[in-house]
Each structure stands twice: as C-alpha cells, then as structure tokens.
Design a protein around this motif. Structure first.
Motif, PDB file in Angstrom:
ATOM      1  N   ASP A 246      53.019  67.947  55.011  1.00  0.00           N
ATOM      2  CA  ASP A 246      53.924  67.283  55.955  1.00  0.00           C
ATOM      3  C   ASP A 246      53.708  65.772  56.010  1.00  0.00           C
ATOM      4  N   LEU A 249      56.185  63.263  54.523  1.00  0.00           N
ATOM      5  CA  LEU A 249      57.374  62.815  55.246  1.00  0.00           C
ATOM      6  C   LEU A 249      57.230  61.367  55.705  1.00  0.00           C
ATOM      7  N   GLU A 253      61.809  56.075  51.710  1.00  0.00           N
ATOM      8  CA  GLU A 253      62.792  56.700  50.820  1.00  0.00           C
ATOM      9  C   GLU A 253      62.467  56.431  49.347  1.00  0.00           C
ATOM     10  N   ALA A 278      63.894  70.675  58.353  1.00  0.00           N
ATOM     11  CA  ALA A 278      63.749  69.224  58.456  1.00  0.00           C
ATOM     12  C   ALA A 278      62.967  68.671  57.266  1.00  0.00           C
ATOM     13  N   VAL A 279      61.882  69.351  56.899  1.00  0.00           N
ATOM     14  CA  VAL A 279      61.070  68.914  55.762  1.00  0.00           C
ATOM     15  C   VAL A 279      61.867  69.035  54.473  1.00  0.00           C
ATOM     16  N   ASN A 281      65.123  69.144  54.018  1.00  0.00           N
ATOM     17  CA  ASN A 281      66.241  68.199  53.969  1.00  0.00           C
ATOM     18  C   ASN A 281      65.763  66.770  53.696  1.00  0.00           C
ATOM     19  N   ARG A 282      64.554  66.455  54.177  1.00  0.00           N
ATOM     20  CA  ARG A 282      63.995  65.108  53.927  1.00  0.00           C
ATOM     21  C   ARG A 282      63.779  64.904  52.437  1.00  0.00           C
ATOM     22  N   CYS A 286      66.510  62.676  49.321  1.00  0.00           N
ATOM     23  CA  CYS A 286      66.116  61.585  48.412  1.00  0.00           C
ATOM     24  C   CYS A 286      66.535  61.868  46.967  1.00  0.00           C
TER      25      CYS A 286
END
Length: 340
Positions: A246, A249, A253, A278-279, A281-282, A286
């Motif tokens: 994690d 994150l 970018e 959330a992870v 999609n992060r 990119c």
C-alpha cells in the motif's frame, strides 16, 4: 490562549491549572507535578510563566470555577497503595505485611525506562554513547521511533548497523535488567532511580523498521547495506516491515507509471488480485485505457488465486520499486532532511 472579556482575562484549562499551582505551597505543587507526565509538566510550566501577572479578580474567577467543578464530583481519586501498605505494616509487621500485599496488590502496568521521557535525543545519545551496544539497543528500543532514529543517527556511524541488528533481535527483558537500566540512566542523569516490577517486551524487526522509517534516507542508505553483511535475514525482514504494498500509493503519477512499466504483466496481475478497488484503480489509472482494460480482463479470467501467490507478487513489485528508487529512477518517500 487566554482572552480578555469585560476587563478580566478568561483562561484555558491548563492556564487555570497554572494559576492554582501558583497559589499552593511549594511542597503541594511538587507533589502534584510528580503525578504528571513529562509533556504535562512542560505545558503546565510554560503556562505558569504566562499567568505570572494574574490579577486578584482573575484569581477569584479561577477559584470560583475550581470550586464549581469540585462540587460536581462525588469523590476525589487518590493512590491508596501507601495508606494500605502503612496500615498493613503497622497491624501485621513488615514480613507478614509484605506476604499479604504480594497476594492482594493489583499488578502494575509494564514498567518503562522512566528517565527517557525527560530527556531529548542528544541527551540520551550522550548518556549511552560509551555503553555496550546491547545496552544502547535496549534503551533505543524503548524510545518513540522518531526519537530513536534521532539518537541512532547521533551515535557513531560505525556502530549504527550493529545497534539496529540488536534491536531487531531483542525480546522479553527481565525486571532485573529493566531496573538496572533505570538505575544506570538515573545515575548518569544525576536523578534518583525508579523501581521496576515487570518484564517488558522490547525491539523486534517491526520496531527496528519503524526506527528506520523515521530516520533520514541517507541513514537508511548507509545502515541497511551494512546490516545485510551482518545478518541478511534480519535486514530483509526489516526492509519488508518498512515497506508494504500500500505504500506504493504514495508514489506520484510519474513514478508509479515508471514502476508499472518495469513490472511484467503477469506479476502485476497477481499483485493486484485481492487488493481493494481504490488501490487497483490507482495503479490502473497510471496506465493507458487499453493496457488497463487488458489487466482487468486478465484478472477476471484467472479466477481465485492463492494468497501466497498474491503476496509473493506484491513483494516482487516492492523489490522492483526499491531497486528503481536506489538507482534514482523513481522517488519513494524521501524525508525532508534529505533536501537542501
């Protein structure tokens, strides 16, 4: 901060306490201070200087407020131990009283090295710089990670890897050892020593990892390679505890995109399996839309996957990230002290 209303200042809670402390005798004030934590003593002492010019009307206001709050209480707490011990000793004599008290006295919280709360990093480093590395490790492991990192960095660079290794290998500490450390610290600082009655658990790889996380990046870059030479397994365990999936994150970018391009698709698919949306999609955010859709399709087609496979893939991604950071290709959580 106090305000002026109708010509009379109104005080905050700590300032009201400071006014009361200024009114009582030195012995009573000292007895109160002995019951407070170090930070509370600092705040109260600072407030006492701030209210030194308190007026008579303001004193009356503070006293009225104190009496009002006191009336609302049904009882005033106190430490019953001295009174009970005194009664038992007078009634039964020292030997019998000790025997009874040993069975009925509630256990105390795990003891700590109390002197450390009153010292800052440089003072602690000065106290232990000539001690055996094992003693230094025991003391540093008892500190808040931020202070521990500061103390470690002040000590000679040559012994820093050894001390970190010893911290990672620590475990249960006997009451006698804690008492000896307390006495040593108190003697060095010129203060009376405390007593210890319980064993404590200190150190471990997670504690060592917290210290390294709080240290400057330059310290980590210098200490960890040397620790690898001392004990490769311990160094690896510390690094794994320092950085989890994690944490990626926190990359910007550009850095996260660079990392993703250096991870093969199979490893990336396995590493993102089971993480929350959330992870995932992060990471996918990119990537190009086409590449992200391909990763999603691959994840769905694979179905359920063993947790061990996912964790191994995440460790592989973390290892790649650390390698890119070491080369300066990406930036991973550099501390403020590393910039000028």
């Amino acid at each position: 901060m106090s305000e002026v209303l109708g010509g009379v200042r109104t005080y905050t809670g700590v300032e009201r306490a400071a006014v009361l402390m200024m009114l009582v005798g030195d012995e009573e004030a000292a007895a109160i201070l002995q019951k407070l934590d170090p930070e509370e003593v600092r705040q109260l002492g600072k407030a006492m200087f701030a209210v030194a010019d308190v007026s008579e009307a303001e004193v009356e206001d503070v006293l009225d407020d104190f009496v009002g709050h006191a009336k609302q209480r049904t009882a005033i707490g106190f430490d019953p131990r001295p009174k009970i011990e005194g009664m038992m000793t007078k009634a039964l004599g020292p030997d019998k009283a000790d025997s009874v008290l040993a069975r009925i006295t509630p256990p105390e919280a795990a003891c700590q090295l109390d002197m450390l709360d009153w010292l800052d990093g440089p003072e602690i480093a000065a106290l232990i710089e000539e001690e055996h590395p094992q003693v230094a490790a025991l003391i540093i492991a008892n500190l808040d990670p931020g202070v521990a990192a500061q103390v470690l960095e002040i000590l000679p660079e040559a012994i820093q890897p050894d001390i970190l290794h010893r911290i990672a290998k620590l475990g249960p500490i006997t009451p006698e050892a804690v008492e000896t450390l307390n006495a040593m610290l108190s003697a060095r600082a010129g203060k009376g020593g405390g007593t210890s009655t319980a064993a404590v658990q200190l150190g471990g790889t997670k504690e060592a990892a917290k210290i390294m996380q709080s240290a400057r990046k330059a310290t980590e870059a210098r200490v960890m390679p040397k620790l690898h030479k001392i004990d490769k397994d311990v160094a690896k365990a510390i690094e794994e505890a320092m950085f989890v999936f994690d944490n990626l994150l926190d990359l910007d970018e550009k850095s996260l995109g660079t990392l993703i391009r250096n991870v093969d698709s199979d490893t990336l698919v396995r590493s993102l399996k089971g993480v929350d949306d959330a992870v995932r999609n992060r990471f996918l955010g990119c990537m190009s839309s086409r590449a992200a859709d391909g990763i999603r399709d691959e994840m769905e087609s694979r179905g359920p996957m063993r947790l061990s496979e996912v964790l191994d893939a995440q460790k592989a991604v973390i290892a790649i990230a650390r390698g890119l950071a070491k080369d300066g290709t990406i930036v991973m959580g550099a501390g403020d002290d590393d910039y000028v």
